[in-house]
Design an enzyme around this catalytic site. Sequence first.
Site, PDB file in Angstrom:
ATOM      1  N   ASP A 147       0.772  -1.084   0.072  1.00 50.46           N
ATOM      2  CA  ASP A 147      -0.194  -0.152   0.126  1.00 50.46           C
ATOM      3  C   ASP A 147       1.121   1.374   0.345  1.00 50.46           C
ATOM      4  O   ASP A 147       2.200   1.338   0.082  1.00 50.46           O
ATOM      5  CB  ASP A 147      -0.956  -0.311   1.442  1.00 50.46           C
ATOM      6  CG  ASP A 147      -2.011   0.682   0.579  1.00 50.46           C
ATOM      7  OD1 ASP A 147      -1.869   1.815   1.025  1.00 50.46           O
ATOM      8  OD2 ASP A 147      -3.337  -0.045   0.621  1.00 50.46           O
ATOM      9  N   ARG A 174      -6.412  16.357   3.943  1.00 49.85           N
ATOM     10  CA  ARG A 174      -5.336  15.336   3.848  1.00 49.85           C
ATOM     11  C   ARG A 174      -3.774  15.727   3.761  1.00 49.85           C
ATOM     12  O   ARG A 174      -3.369  14.910   2.765  1.00 49.85           O
ATOM     13  CB  ARG A 174      -5.566  14.029   3.384  1.00 49.85           C
ATOM     14  CG  ARG A 174      -4.582  12.519   4.351  1.00 49.85           C
ATOM     15  CD  ARG A 174      -4.664  11.410   3.521  1.00 49.85           C
ATOM     16  NE  ARG A 174      -4.512   9.996   4.140  1.00 49.85           N
ATOM     17  CZ  ARG A 174      -4.052   9.673   3.667  1.00 49.85           C
ATOM     18  NH1 ARG A 174      -3.511   9.370   2.480  1.00 49.85           N
ATOM     19  NH2 ARG A 174      -3.955   8.015   4.434  1.00 49.85           N
ATOM     20  N   ASP A 234     -19.460   3.159  -7.353  1.00 52.18           N
ATOM     21  CA  ASP A 234     -20.261   3.412  -8.410  1.00 52.18           C
ATOM     22  C   ASP A 234     -20.295   2.703  -9.679  1.00 52.18           C
ATOM     23  O   ASP A 234     -18.887   1.761  -9.691  1.00 52.18           O
ATOM     24  CB  ASP A 234     -20.003   5.025  -8.884  1.00 52.18           C
ATOM     25  CG  ASP A 234     -18.736   5.620  -8.601  1.00 52.18           C
ATOM     26  OD1 ASP A 234     -18.660   5.177 -10.301  1.00 52.18           O
ATOM     27  OD2 ASP A 234     -18.398   6.568  -8.345  1.00 52.18           O
ATOM     28  N   GLU A 245      -4.191 -18.766  15.856  1.00 50.57           N
ATOM     29  CA  GLU A 245      -4.853 -17.628  14.860  1.00 50.57           C
ATOM     30  C   GLU A 245      -4.648 -17.781  13.513  1.00 50.57           C
ATOM     31  O   GLU A 245      -5.193 -17.925  12.697  1.00 50.57           O
ATOM     32  CB  GLU A 245      -4.770 -16.086  15.386  1.00 50.57           C
ATOM     33  CG  GLU A 245      -5.426 -16.046  16.477  1.00 50.57           C
ATOM     34  CD  GLU A 245      -4.668 -14.183  17.480  1.00 50.57           C
ATOM     35  OE1 GLU A 245      -5.712 -13.878  17.851  1.00 50.57           O
ATOM     36  OE2 GLU A 245      -3.433 -13.966  16.953  1.00 50.57           O
TER      37      GLU A 245
HETATM   38  C1  DGJ Z   1      -6.712   5.299   1.877  1.00 50.30           C
HETATM   39  C2  DGJ Z   1      -7.387   3.873   1.768  1.00 50.30           C
HETATM   40  O1  DGJ Z   1      -8.755   3.692   2.169  1.00 50.30           O
HETATM   41  C3  DGJ Z   1      -6.821   3.172   2.880  1.00 50.30           C
HETATM   42  O2  DGJ Z   1      -6.803   1.708   2.709  1.00 50.30           O
HETATM   43  C4  DGJ Z   1      -5.212   2.994   2.256  1.00 50.30           C
HETATM   44  O3  DGJ Z   1      -4.894   3.108   0.901  1.00 50.30           O
HETATM   45  C5  DGJ Z   1      -4.648   4.656   2.906  1.00 50.30           C
HETATM   46  N1  DGJ Z   1      -5.510   5.709   1.807  1.00 50.30           N
HETATM   47  C6  DGJ Z   1      -3.608   4.906   2.425  1.00 50.30           C
HETATM   48  O4  DGJ Z   1      -2.877   6.370   2.138  1.00 50.30           O
END
Ligand code: DGJ
Length: 760
Positions: free
Chosen positions: A367, A444, A535, A615
């Site tokens: 991510d 943000r 959407d 787990e």
């Molecule tokens: C928002 C996303 O919904 C999260 O899952 C993650 O990817 C963050 N942004 C990363 O900045």
Amino acid sequence: MSIIFDDKVKTITLQTKNTTYQMKIDRQGVLLHTYYGEKTDDTDKSYMICYRDRGFSGNPYEVGRIDRTYSLDILPQEYSCFGTGDYRISALKVKNADGSRTSCLLYESCEIREGKYSLPGLPAAYGTKEEAQTLTVTLRDCETGLKVCLYFGVFEEQDIITRAVKIINEGEGAVMLQKAASLSMDWQTGDYEWLTFYGRHTMERNLERSRIMHGVQSVGSVRGTSSHQHNPFIMVCDGSTTEEQGDCYGFSFVYSGEFLMEVEKDQMDQTRLVCGIHPENFEWKLESGESFVTPEIMMAYGKGFGSVSRIFHQMIREHICRGEWKHKRRPVLINNWEGTYFHFTGDKLEAIAREAADLGVELFVMDDGWFGKRDDDASGLGDWYPNEEKLGCTLKELGERIMALGMQFGIWFEPEGISEDSDLYRAHPDWAVAVPGRKPGLSRNQLVLDFSREDVQDYMIRRLKEILHNAPISYIKWDFNRSICDKYSRALPQERQGEMAHRFVLGLYRVLEELTKTFPHILLEGCSGGGGRFDAGMLYYTPQIWCSDNTDAIERLQIQYGTSFGYPVSAMGAHVSAVPNHQTGRVTPLSTRGCVAMAGTFGYELDVNRMTAAEREEVRSQIEMFKKHYDLIQYGEYYRLSSPVEGSATVWEMVSSDGGEALVSAVYHHVRSNPVPVYVKLGGLREDSMYRLELTGVPEERTLPINSKEHFFRQGHLVSGAALMHCGLMVPEALNGFQAWQIYLRAQSCSTVQASMSLS
Ligand code: DGJ
């Protein structure tokens, strides 16, 4: 034949398997809407219209002196226009070349053809000549020359009709479109309610049911995206409509930008619905000869919310989602976001992936934080160059290390975002959305990259392609983490600034189209801070969308429940995350988290290395269970059996289309003392088949009280489909807080049934 033009009585009737839609060209040339609902023959239904002189509802000049009963203010119309003496909400508002704002559209011609129309540059349902027909009705304003083509796509088998509109300026001078809705729909009779899906970041798509009152009510977005706050899917229903019965109409806007869905109950108790691009940030200049095409809207009618939801699930899976991933098995994934946030190295990621691979996870997703200077959300957006120092290797090498574990490799992007502290911003400050002379609003910590500009789109296509060509990437999470304000593009002249918001969405679609064409093997998952752009438009490019940044299993029940009204399970990104949950602090059992994530595309979002051995074994069996029931979960017919905001358990069912097997999931969202039993009636089973019920998740060694429902299930009783659907099923009691149960049902062959009868 699903489209019938009756030249004698001037009706056009659209027939689908279970519904009929009709319009009529009246004696003035106005295109009236006469019916939409349960299937009938193609009888001219204009006999239902009541003509009567209504004070202050005027008449068109040509008829006014002889007939005061004919008023556009009362008549049900197919595409309502502003300024003509219809004072209700309108679908079309044009500032004509002379500055006037009146349009009067009259019927010109119609054309029927096989196959489904497409919309250049826009997502739209697709269908072959065998699957769909297209009707184009052309209307014209004789005074200004404006031509309006109403498109209808008829999917007979699916019970879906789609609509879109093309507006062509065939007049002399330039005109300004100030409102160009995709649909206007009138009901002459009925007292309606509507279901809308409101929300906020981390709490999207909450169901709200309200009565349609006299006056205008609306939901919409002016945030640049379809938004967390309101979803572009609604239902209109009777006061008595339930999951199983009652008139229900569904409307799904195939668009990811600003939208408005308005309803109005008028002076004669008639109801009008208008849906389309939100007019507040919209003004489109049409020079003579130019045209504008609206996004598409899909509509369905059925009995009960459940049946209409299932129509949309099927439609989205089969006629919106495209490409290799339409029917390909989606991998179980693990995403590192809640496991590490920005704080990782290549080694750390590899360690998570290694453990996850051993448990059966098939895709590792890296991510946010792998590129530029990006150790928090204050910088780096736009600099799509891997941070090799942080990763400790190149992106290609990291991908190969993940693949060596037997996994696929995926990464996160936020192409529409730009940080002020980025090389891209320093090189191209004019590429950020801002009004000249004003400081742009932050959200943000970030700004928005002006995707309405072609040069920006080209740059991003090049940049993304280079990364994707140079590393073994098989999945992309496409995120966008803010709403858009200060809408202004330096690439547009002053009089076209009203086009920016829509051009931004068109730009996004262009980039996505280019990527999906070039990399058809890459699975895209949409995201906008979770479900801020959930959407049908996005689903045309990204067959799944991260449903919410809220991963709390109990809150997810409500979010996924609301989402299921308009969208299939195969579209909903859902992950098991760690406890205490990062958004709510709540602790829920791992089995409950697994059960809830299995009502979506299923994956994990935690550091598996921090789990106990027990787990991890549970994770292994969850993944096995998901894989075993993959088709049932992703493609089964979905039934909402109880609501997450009532009673004590949320219950849903996935059943195969032949009724041969089903999976019922139940999660206790409210734990009570001396609880009232939870009864549900199942759907979609075969009346005369006998089903064996298997309760998953009860440890074999557990001693069960003889009268308990778990004991009943363990006995392997057979119950008929008729009994399960009409008498029902009692969900076993919760053994602990937030307990989840999964009950698997399979229809037994005659010989098994006989054998079991002779044994008993
Ligand atoms: C928002 C996303 O919904 C999260 O899952 C993650 O990817 C963050 N942004 C990363 O900045």
